[in-house]
Design a protein around this motif. Structure first.
Motif: not given
Length: 167
Positions: A1-21
């Protein structure tokens, strides 16, 4: 099932990915190097623990990247008088005679301990789109349902502390 995300969710996920990398991965690699320098790897607990931590971080990065690739982007805007994502909703439980206040969020932010109710939960699905004063049936399963009355709807500013669920 595809996650339903808001633009804010996407931004937070992108920030977490960058921090983790950039931060967590660098620390994990250093921990593996340091533990490896201690000698015999077959009985080196620090080395195995560091490798495991590095693997968990890399796995989380892949999970988040895959989530972003397959996500359905949804709007968090709603009509002023209707329950929508990021609204704080006061609900009256007829069975108990009690009121509770919830905030409706996307599934990756759901946290019942903080009264953040996912739009994918039975409660979230049922009250989404309803107006103050509406009596709503919450169907938990085939054999059990209950009724609530939507008492109050407030637009809520997003909280910086709303974390994306993870480890």
């Amino acid at each position: 099932m595809r996650e339903r995300l808001t633009k804010s969710d996407v931004k937070k996920i992108e920030e977490e990915i960058e921090y983790r990398k950039l931060v967590v991965r660098k620390e994990a690699i250093e921990a593996v190097k340091e533990a490896r320098a201690h000698g015999d790897l077959s009985e080196n607990f620090e080395y195995h623990a560091a490798k495991k931590d590095k693997g968990k971080n890399d796995s989380r990065i892949r999970y988040l990247e895959r989530m972003l690739k397959t996500a359905e982007i949804i709007s968090d805007e709603s009509k002023e008088d209707e329950v929508g994502i990021n609204n704080t909703v006061t609900v009256y439980f007829e069975e108990d005679g009690e009121e509770q206040v919830f905030r409706l969020v996307t599934s990756i932010r759901g946290n019942s301990m903080k009264n953040l109710i996912s739009t994918e939960s039975p409660m979230g699905k049922a009250i989404l789109g309803h107006k103050a004063g509406d009596r709503v049936q919450i169907k938990v399963n085939e054999n059990y349902s209950y009724y609530v009355v939507v008492r109050k709807i407030e637009n809520t500013e997003e909280d910086e502390n709303d974390a994306i669920r993870g480890y």
